[in-house]
Design a protein around this motif. Structure first.
Motif, short mmCIF file in Angstrom:
data_model
loop_
_atom_site.label_atom_id
_atom_site.label_comp_id
_atom_site.label_asym_id
_atom_site.label_seq_id
_atom_site.Cartn_x
_atom_site.Cartn_y
_atom_site.Cartn_z
N LEU A 5 0.92 -1.35 -0.11
CA LEU A 5 -0.02 -0.07 0.06
C LEU A 5 0.88 1.18 0.01
O LEU A 5 0.32 2.29 -0.36
N PHE A 6 2.17 1.18 0.42
CA PHE A 6 2.85 2.17 0.61
C PHE A 6 3.63 2.58 -0.70
O PHE A 6 4.03 1.88 -1.61
N VAL A 7 4.05 3.90 -1.03
CA VAL A 7 4.93 4.15 -2.22
C VAL A 7 6.54 4.13 -1.86
O VAL A 7 6.82 4.62 -0.97
N THR A 8 7.15 3.41 -2.61
CA THR A 8 8.89 3.35 -2.40
C THR A 8 9.32 4.36 -3.71
O THR A 8 9.20 4.21 -4.67
N TRP A 9 9.78 5.35 -2.88
CA TRP A 9 10.23 6.53 -3.90
C TRP A 9 11.83 6.45 -3.89
O TRP A 9 12.56 6.93 -2.98
N ASN A 10 12.26 5.60 -4.75
CA ASN A 10 13.71 5.42 -5.05
C ASN A 10 14.12 6.07 -6.51
O ASN A 10 15.14 5.60 -7.10
N VAL A 11 13.59 7.19 -7.02
CA VAL A 11 13.97 7.92 -8.04
C VAL A 11 15.29 8.62 -8.15
O VAL A 11 15.51 9.23 -6.83
N ASP A 12 15.94 8.48 -8.78
CA ASP A 12 17.39 9.27 -8.73
C ASP A 12 17.11 10.75 -8.54
O ASP A 12 16.49 11.30 -9.17
N ARG A 13 18.12 11.27 -7.68
CA ARG A 13 18.02 12.48 -7.47
C ARG A 13 18.38 13.38 -9.12
O ARG A 13 18.06 14.59 -8.89
N ALA A 14 19.07 12.68 -9.46
CA ALA A 14 19.77 13.64 -10.75
C ALA A 14 18.78 13.04 -12.02
O ALA A 14 18.57 12.00 -12.22
N MET A 15 18.58 14.02 -12.93
CA MET A 15 18.07 13.84 -14.42
C MET A 15 19.13 12.82 -15.22
O MET A 15 18.67 11.82 -15.93
N PHE A 16 20.45 13.37 -15.11
CA PHE A 16 21.44 12.48 -15.84
C PHE A 16 22.66 12.50 -15.35
O PHE A 16 22.89 13.79 -14.40
N HIS A 17 23.55 12.01 -15.73
CA HIS A 17 25.01 12.07 -15.24
C HIS A 17 25.86 12.06 -16.53
O HIS A 17 25.63 11.27 -17.33
N ILE A 18 26.75 13.25 -16.32
CA ILE A 18 27.84 12.91 -17.49
C ILE A 18 29.23 13.03 -16.79
O ILE A 18 29.75 14.29 -16.44
N GLY A 19 29.96 12.04 -16.76
CA GLY A 19 31.18 11.71 -15.79
C GLY A 19 30.73 12.34 -14.36
O GLY A 19 29.85 11.73 -13.82
N ASN A 20 31.32 13.40 -13.73
CA ASN A 20 31.38 13.77 -12.52
C ASN A 20 30.27 14.82 -12.35
O ASN A 20 29.86 15.08 -11.04
N PHE A 21 29.69 15.25 -13.38
CA PHE A 21 28.58 16.04 -13.49
C PHE A 21 27.19 15.44 -13.55
O PHE A 21 27.29 14.48 -14.06
N GLU A 22 26.34 16.01 -12.45
CA GLU A 22 25.00 15.60 -12.67
C GLU A 22 24.09 16.82 -12.53
O GLU A 22 24.29 17.85 -12.19
N LEU A 23 23.05 16.54 -13.19
CA LEU A 23 21.91 17.88 -13.18
C LEU A 23 20.54 17.32 -12.32
O LEU A 23 20.14 16.11 -12.85
N ARG A 24 20.72 17.85 -11.21
CA ARG A 24 19.49 17.20 -10.43
C ARG A 24 18.25 17.93 -10.61
O ARG A 24 17.94 18.97 -11.20
N TRP A 25 17.10 17.11 -10.45
CA TRP A 25 15.60 17.52 -10.55
C TRP A 25 15.45 18.64 -9.80
O TRP A 25 14.60 19.59 -10.39
N TYR A 26 15.87 18.86 -8.66
CA TYR A 26 15.84 20.00 -7.91
C TYR A 26 16.03 21.14 -8.57
O TYR A 26 15.38 22.21 -8.71
N SER A 27 17.25 21.04 -8.99
CA SER A 27 17.84 22.50 -9.81
C SER A 27 16.77 22.73 -11.02
O SER A 27 16.53 23.99 -11.23
N VAL A 28 16.44 21.88 -11.55
CA VAL A 28 15.64 22.08 -12.93
C VAL A 28 14.52 22.65 -12.45
O VAL A 28 13.74 23.54 -12.95
N LEU A 29 13.66 22.16 -11.43
CA LEU A 29 12.45 22.26 -10.82
C LEU A 29 12.56 23.76 -10.39
O LEU A 29 11.68 24.69 -10.46
N PHE A 30 13.53 23.95 -9.65
CA PHE A 30 13.77 25.55 -8.99
C PHE A 30 13.83 26.65 -10.25
O PHE A 30 13.12 27.53 -9.93
N VAL A 31 14.63 26.08 -11.19
CA VAL A 31 14.58 27.07 -12.33
C VAL A 31 13.26 27.17 -13.06
O VAL A 31 13.05 28.44 -13.36
N ALA A 32 12.49 26.13 -13.03
CA ALA A 32 11.29 26.26 -13.75
C ALA A 32 10.34 26.97 -13.23
O ALA A 32 9.37 27.53 -13.86
N GLY A 33 10.33 27.27 -11.67
CA GLY A 33 9.22 27.78 -11.02
C GLY A 33 9.68 29.39 -11.21
O GLY A 33 8.71 30.23 -11.40
N PHE A 34 10.86 29.96 -11.43
CA PHE A 34 11.23 31.23 -12.00
C PHE A 34 10.93 31.51 -13.48
O PHE A 34 10.21 32.43 -13.58
#
Length: 302
Positions: A5-34
């Motif tokens: 009945l519970f939701v298991t939230w195991n979604v990756d924090r990052a939309m994608f990784h390129i080497g050591n760089f990662e773009l997080r969902w939080y950053s994208v959503l933060f900018v989207a709000g603006f």
């Protein structure tokens, strides 16, 4: 109750990784709000005859004010011992990417930033501080919804353990890892990010409908008053089922988020009292000015 009945939230924090760089969902959503806020204000400016050229400076002011205020709010309200206790901590104040933003600090900074913006641009463009705050409240409600979705993707700022069927398990969080080690499975928690986020979304939709159909009958100070009461009133209540953000909150009757919310609720009540006392028109252009220039303003208010 079954774990199914519970939701298991195991979604990756990052939309994608390129080497050591990662773009997080939080950053994208933060900018989207603006970005969404920019388009909402573009609509406001068009409706009320404000120069479109002022939009970019407004966006920069909002962005800088939000990031600086939210970062300082977290450092000074929640972890002053760490950030002011050593040079290492002090320099990390200027590194918001390391995590730690507080909405109360962001709100204080936005009030100051909008006061400056209204004094710098408003006098020559038919708006004042209260006008900008009223319209900012509508756009901010949607931006706050996106930020809370970002918190969900980060598996952070969730609530106490619950047996309610909409509880979320967060196996990627620090608490989730501890639960896995101790119990062999994650425990379901109140998804307080969604509680707050959906409240803000409902508020944003309600305020924009109020603007769409009732703006010519409203008083200045109405929407910002409603915004502060609903946002920080709901925040105060949701904090009762939210995990403490820092250790010193454990022995407090009301946690830091609740103490910081109370003045903003009172401020919202004050805005509503001011609105119905002053009874200033909500619109940027006073009705007498519209009557003097009917062609221009009739076009702008379509």
């Amino acid at each position: 109750m079954s774990d199914l009945l519970f939701v298991t939230w195991n979604v990756d924090r990052a939309m994608f990784h390129i080497g050591n760089f990662e773009l997080r969902w939080y950053s994208v959503l933060f900018v989207a709000g603006f970005v969404l806020g920019w388009y909402i204000f573009k609509w406001f400016f068009k409706k009320e005859g404000i120069k479109q050229e002022l939009l970019d400076s407004l966006l920069y002011t909002l962005l800088i004010g939000t990031i600086v205020g939210a970062r300082l709010g977290h450092c000074l309200f929640y972890q002053p011992d760490y950030y002011l206790g050593s040079w290492k901590g002090f320099w990390e104040i200027f590194m918001p990417w390391k995590g730690g933003l507080a909405s109360h600090g962001g709100t204080i900074a936005l009030i100051i930033a909008m006061w400056w913006y209204a004094r710098h641009y408003g006098r020559k463009n038919d708006f004042d501080f209260m006008w900008i705050m009223d319209h900012l409240a509508i756009a901010t409600a949607f931006a706050a919804f996106f930020i809370r979705l970002g918190n969900l993707f980060n598996s952070e700022i969730f609530g106490h353990v619950t047996d309610l069927p909409w509880g979320f398990c967060f196996p990627l969080s620090v608490e989730g890892l501890q639960e896995m080690s101790q119990y062999g499975h994650c425990l379901p928690h109140h998804p307080t990010q969604l509680y707050e986020g959906l409240t803000y979304l409902f508020l944003g939709i309600s305020l924009i409908l109020l603007y769409r159909f009732c703006r010519q009958k409203m008083y200045r100070g109405t929407t910002v008053g409603i915004f502060f009461i609903v946002v920080f009133g709901s925040r105060f209540l949701i904090e009762f089922v939210k995990n403490d953000q820092v250790e010193f909150e454990q022995n407090m009757v009301l946690n830091m988020g609740q103490w910081l919310s109370l003045p903003f609720v009172l401020l919202g009540i004050g805005f509503l009292i001011w609105a119905f006392w002053k009874k200033q028109p909500f619109m940027a252009v006073h009705p007498e000015k519209k009557a003097a220039e009917p062609t221009h303003y009739a076009k702008s208010l379509r």
